[in-house]
Design a protein around this motif. Structure first.
Motif, PDB file in Angstrom:
ATOM      1  N   GLU A  17      65.600  86.315  21.684  1.00  0.00           N
ATOM      2  CA  GLU A  17      64.285  86.302  21.030  1.00  0.00           C
ATOM      3  C   GLU A  17      64.415  85.877  19.575  1.00  0.00           C
ATOM      4  O   GLU A  17      63.627  85.056  19.088  1.00  0.00           O
ATOM      5  CB  GLU A  17      63.631  87.677  21.129  1.00  0.00           C
ATOM      6  CG  GLU A  17      63.186  88.056  22.524  1.00  0.00           C
ATOM      7  CD  GLU A  17      62.717  89.501  22.627  1.00  0.00           C
ATOM      8  OE1 GLU A  17      62.606  90.179  21.575  1.00  0.00           O
ATOM      9  OE2 GLU A  17      62.461  89.944  23.750  1.00  0.00           O
ATOM     10  N   GLU A  18      65.421  86.446  18.877  1.00  0.00           N
ATOM     11  CA  GLU A  18      65.634  86.078  17.482  1.00  0.00           C
ATOM     12  C   GLU A  18      65.947  84.593  17.355  1.00  0.00           C
ATOM     13  O   GLU A  18      65.427  83.912  16.465  1.00  0.00           O
ATOM     14  CB  GLU A  18      66.777  86.895  16.885  1.00  0.00           C
ATOM     15  CG  GLU A  18      66.461  88.354  16.686  1.00  0.00           C
ATOM     16  CD  GLU A  18      67.667  89.152  16.210  1.00  0.00           C
ATOM     17  OE1 GLU A  18      68.752  88.558  15.982  1.00  0.00           O
ATOM     18  OE2 GLU A  18      67.530  90.382  16.062  1.00  0.00           O
ATOM     19  N   LEU A  19      66.802  84.081  18.244  1.00  0.00           N
ATOM     20  CA  LEU A  19      67.173  82.674  18.208  1.00  0.00           C
ATOM     21  C   LEU A  19      65.967  81.790  18.493  1.00  0.00           C
ATOM     22  O   LEU A  19      65.748  80.784  17.812  1.00  0.00           O
ATOM     23  CB  LEU A  19      68.297  82.405  19.204  1.00  0.00           C
ATOM     24  CG  LEU A  19      68.877  81.003  19.212  1.00  0.00           C
ATOM     25  CD1 LEU A  19      69.478  80.673  17.847  1.00  0.00           C
ATOM     26  CD2 LEU A  19      69.927  80.876  20.289  1.00  0.00           C
ATOM     27  N   ARG A  20      65.179  82.167  19.486  1.00  0.00           N
ATOM     28  CA  ARG A  20      63.981  81.377  19.796  1.00  0.00           C
ATOM     29  C   ARG A  20      63.004  81.388  18.620  1.00  0.00           C
ATOM     30  O   ARG A  20      62.410  80.357  18.283  1.00  0.00           O
ATOM     31  CB  ARG A  20      63.305  81.907  21.054  1.00  0.00           C
ATOM     32  CG  ARG A  20      64.082  81.609  22.321  1.00  0.00           C
ATOM     33  CD  ARG A  20      63.373  82.164  23.555  1.00  0.00           C
ATOM     34  NE  ARG A  20      64.215  82.129  24.709  1.00  0.00           N
ATOM     35  CZ  ARG A  20      64.347  81.070  25.511  1.00  0.00           C
ATOM     36  NH1 ARG A  20      63.705  79.977  25.252  1.00  0.00           N
ATOM     37  NH2 ARG A  20      65.149  81.129  26.555  1.00  0.00           N
ATOM     38  N   LEU A  64      64.422  79.120  15.961  1.00  0.00           N
ATOM     39  CA  LEU A  64      64.261  77.714  16.330  1.00  0.00           C
ATOM     40  C   LEU A  64      62.817  77.255  16.181  1.00  0.00           C
ATOM     41  O   LEU A  64      62.556  76.158  15.679  1.00  0.00           O
ATOM     42  CB  LEU A  64      64.761  77.481  17.763  1.00  0.00           C
ATOM     43  CG  LEU A  64      66.268  77.546  17.955  1.00  0.00           C
ATOM     44  CD1 LEU A  64      66.631  77.403  19.425  1.00  0.00           C
ATOM     45  CD2 LEU A  64      66.980  76.491  17.133  1.00  0.00           C
ATOM     46  N   SER A  65      61.879  78.096  16.593  1.00  0.00           N
ATOM     47  CA  SER A  65      60.475  77.697  16.458  1.00  0.00           C
ATOM     48  C   SER A  65      60.088  77.597  14.981  1.00  0.00           C
ATOM     49  O   SER A  65      59.371  76.681  14.578  1.00  0.00           O
ATOM     50  CB  SER A  65      59.553  78.666  17.192  1.00  0.00           C
ATOM     51  OG  SER A  65      59.586  79.935  16.584  1.00  0.00           O
ATOM     52  N   GLN A  66      60.590  78.521  14.155  1.00  0.00           N
ATOM     53  CA  GLN A  66      60.319  78.468  12.720  1.00  0.00           C
ATOM     54  C   GLN A  66      60.958  77.216  12.123  1.00  0.00           C
ATOM     55  O   GLN A  66      60.346  76.527  11.317  1.00  0.00           O
ATOM     56  CB  GLN A  66      60.865  79.713  12.033  1.00  0.00           C
ATOM     57  CG  GLN A  66      60.573  79.769  10.561  1.00  0.00           C
ATOM     58  CD  GLN A  66      61.132  81.032   9.920  1.00  0.00           C
ATOM     59  OE1 GLN A  66      61.773  81.832  10.583  1.00  0.00           O
ATOM     60  NE2 GLN A  66      60.890  81.199   8.637  1.00  0.00           N
ATOM     61  N   HIS A  67      62.171  76.921  12.538  1.00  0.00           N
ATOM     62  CA  HIS A  67      62.859  75.734  12.033  1.00  0.00           C
ATOM     63  C   HIS A  67      62.123  74.465  12.447  1.00  0.00           C
ATOM     64  O   HIS A  67      62.025  73.526  11.666  1.00  0.00           O
ATOM     65  CB  HIS A  67      64.306  75.723  12.545  1.00  0.00           C
ATOM     66  CG  HIS A  67      65.112  74.570  12.044  1.00  0.00           C
ATOM     67  ND1 HIS A  67      65.473  74.460  10.731  1.00  0.00           N
ATOM     68  CD2 HIS A  67      65.595  73.481  12.684  1.00  0.00           C
ATOM     69  CE1 HIS A  67      66.153  73.334  10.575  1.00  0.00           C
ATOM     70  NE2 HIS A  67      66.252  72.734  11.750  1.00  0.00           N
ATOM     71  N   ARG A  97      58.915  74.205  12.999  1.00  0.00           N
ATOM     72  CA  ARG A  97      57.710  74.118  12.164  1.00  0.00           C
ATOM     73  C   ARG A  97      58.054  73.600  10.777  1.00  0.00           C
ATOM     74  O   ARG A  97      57.360  72.747  10.235  1.00  0.00           O
ATOM     75  CB  ARG A  97      57.039  75.487  12.060  1.00  0.00           C
ATOM     76  CG  ARG A  97      56.280  75.907  13.300  1.00  0.00           C
ATOM     77  CD  ARG A  97      55.408  77.131  13.016  1.00  0.00           C
ATOM     78  NE  ARG A  97      56.165  78.268  12.512  1.00  0.00           N
ATOM     79  CZ  ARG A  97      56.654  79.253  13.251  1.00  0.00           C
ATOM     80  NH1 ARG A  97      56.457  79.250  14.554  1.00  0.00           N
ATOM     81  NH2 ARG A  97      57.321  80.253  12.705  1.00  0.00           N
ATOM     82  N   GLU A  98      59.151  74.138  10.207  1.00  0.00           N
ATOM     83  CA  GLU A  98      59.553  73.688   8.880  1.00  0.00           C
ATOM     84  C   GLU A  98      59.968  72.230   8.888  1.00  0.00           C
ATOM     85  O   GLU A  98      59.656  71.497   7.963  1.00  0.00           O
ATOM     86  CB  GLU A  98      60.701  74.553   8.355  1.00  0.00           C
ATOM     87  CG  GLU A  98      60.290  75.940   7.963  1.00  0.00           C
ATOM     88  CD  GLU A  98      61.473  76.801   7.542  1.00  0.00           C
ATOM     89  OE1 GLU A  98      62.616  76.285   7.529  1.00  0.00           O
ATOM     90  OE2 GLU A  98      61.245  77.978   7.230  1.00  0.00           O
ATOM     91  N   SER A  99      60.691  71.805   9.919  1.00  0.00           N
ATOM     92  CA  SER A  99      61.143  70.420   9.970  1.00  0.00           C
ATOM     93  C   SER A  99      59.969  69.473  10.186  1.00  0.00           C
ATOM     94  O   SER A  99      59.992  68.343   9.722  1.00  0.00           O
ATOM     95  CB  SER A  99      62.214  70.228  11.038  1.00  0.00           C
ATOM     96  OG  SER A  99      61.672  70.440  12.320  1.00  0.00           O
ATOM     97  N   GLU A 100      58.943  69.931  10.894  1.00  0.00           N
ATOM     98  CA  GLU A 100      57.747  69.099  11.042  1.00  0.00           C
ATOM     99  C   GLU A 100      57.033  68.964   9.705  1.00  0.00           C
ATOM    100  O   GLU A 100      56.503  67.905   9.386  1.00  0.00           O
ATOM    101  CB  GLU A 100      56.803  69.699  12.084  1.00  0.00           C
ATOM    102  CG  GLU A 100      57.291  69.567  13.501  1.00  0.00           C
ATOM    103  CD  GLU A 100      56.417  70.318  14.503  1.00  0.00           C
ATOM    104  OE1 GLU A 100      55.412  70.929  14.090  1.00  0.00           O
ATOM    105  OE2 GLU A 100      56.763  70.287  15.691  1.00  0.00           O
ATOM    106  N   GLU A 101      57.020  70.037   8.919  1.00  0.00           N
ATOM    107  CA  GLU A 101      56.358  70.005   7.623  1.00  0.00           C
ATOM    108  C   GLU A 101      57.161  69.212   6.600  1.00  0.00           C
ATOM    109  O   GLU A 101      56.594  68.580   5.722  1.00  0.00           O
ATOM    110  CB  GLU A 101      56.153  71.434   7.105  1.00  0.00           C
ATOM    111  CG  GLU A 101      55.190  72.244   7.944  1.00  0.00           C
ATOM    112  CD  GLU A 101      55.173  73.715   7.540  1.00  0.00           C
ATOM    113  OE1 GLU A 101      55.895  74.089   6.596  1.00  0.00           O
ATOM    114  OE2 GLU A 101      54.437  74.473   8.184  1.00  0.00           O
ATOM    115  N   ASN A 102      58.470  69.259   6.687  1.00  0.00           N
ATOM    116  CA  ASN A 102      59.336  68.620   5.697  1.00  0.00           C
ATOM    117  C   ASN A 102      60.130  67.486   6.347  1.00  0.00           C
ATOM    118  O   ASN A 102      61.340  67.572   6.466  1.00  0.00           O
ATOM    119  CB  ASN A 102      60.311  69.627   5.093  1.00  0.00           C
ATOM    120  CG  ASN A 102      59.605  70.760   4.402  1.00  0.00           C
ATOM    121  OD1 ASN A 102      58.599  70.536   3.761  1.00  0.00           O
ATOM    122  ND2 ASN A 102      60.126  71.961   4.529  1.00  0.00           N
ATOM    123  N   LEU A 103      59.482  66.450   6.711  1.00  0.00           N
ATOM    124  CA  LEU A 103      60.191  65.315   7.287  1.00  0.00           C
ATOM    125  C   LEU A 103      61.054  64.664   6.222  1.00  0.00           C
ATOM    126  O   LEU A 103      60.692  64.601   5.046  1.00  0.00           O
ATOM    127  CB  LEU A 103      59.206  64.307   7.865  1.00  0.00           C
ATOM    128  CG  LEU A 103      58.430  64.796   9.096  1.00  0.00           C
ATOM    129  CD1 LEU A 103      57.394  63.777   9.498  1.00  0.00           C
ATOM    130  CD2 LEU A 103      59.375  65.065  10.241  1.00  0.00           C
TER     131      LEU A 103
END
Length: 177
Positions: A86-89, A92-95, A97-103
């Protein structure tokens, strides 16, 4: 009375009765002895089987208790893995979201043309090479002015730092210093 033949017959019958009673008693004792021996052998076998069964029961109980302990450990491990999953998922989902915001393409916006960047890097490298050369020469001749090195003057010229020790044969000798 009784005649001698009758008495003798009665004595013979008594002897026969005693003999038969003795034979029957002997046979009964033999059968009883055999019966008791069989009974004791069967009881010994049953007692031995009972001991083996009790030992088997103890072994089975130990195995079952170890299985229960293993079940608990496996349950704890599964819970730990689920928590970590759960923590890993979540990470990953947070990462994502961040990678989508910070291309990366949005982060790098060159301010100058590429050739100008190359020219600036070459100039910096040349000035570092010159500074290293002059410092080495000054240290070699032991005429370095430490006081001028520690002054907060970023625009100090090599003449100010080295003083009269500056040799005109450095890497920039053909240039005017």
């Amino acid at each position: 009375g009784f005649s001698a033949a009758t008495l003798q017959r009665e004595d013979t019958q008594e002897v026969i009765k005693k003999s038969m009673a003795s034979k029957i008693e002997h046979d009964l004792r033999q059968r009883y002895k055999i019966f008791v021996e069989r009974y004791e052998a069967e009881m010994n076998a049953l007692q031995q089987q009972e001991q083996e069964l009790r030992a088997g029961k103890e072994q089975i109980s130990e195995v079952l208790s170890r299985i229960e302990e293993e079940k608990k450990k496996i349950g704890e491990t599964i819970n730990l893995f689920q928590t970590k999953d759960e923590e890993l998922r979540e990470f990953l989902s947070q990462h994502e979201r961040e990678s989508e915001e910070n291309l990366v393409d949005k982060q790098i916006e060159p301010k100058t043309a590429l050739f100008k960047q190359y020219l600036n890097l070459f100039a910096e490298e040349s000035s570092l090479d010159d500074a290293i050369y002059y410092l080495a020469e000054a240290l070699r001749k032991r005429c370095y002015r430490y006081s001028s090195l520690f002054k907060e003057r970023p625009s100090a010229s090599p003449q100010e730092v080295h003083g009269p020790c500056l040799d005109e044969q450095g890497p920039g000798a053909d240039k005017q210093v």
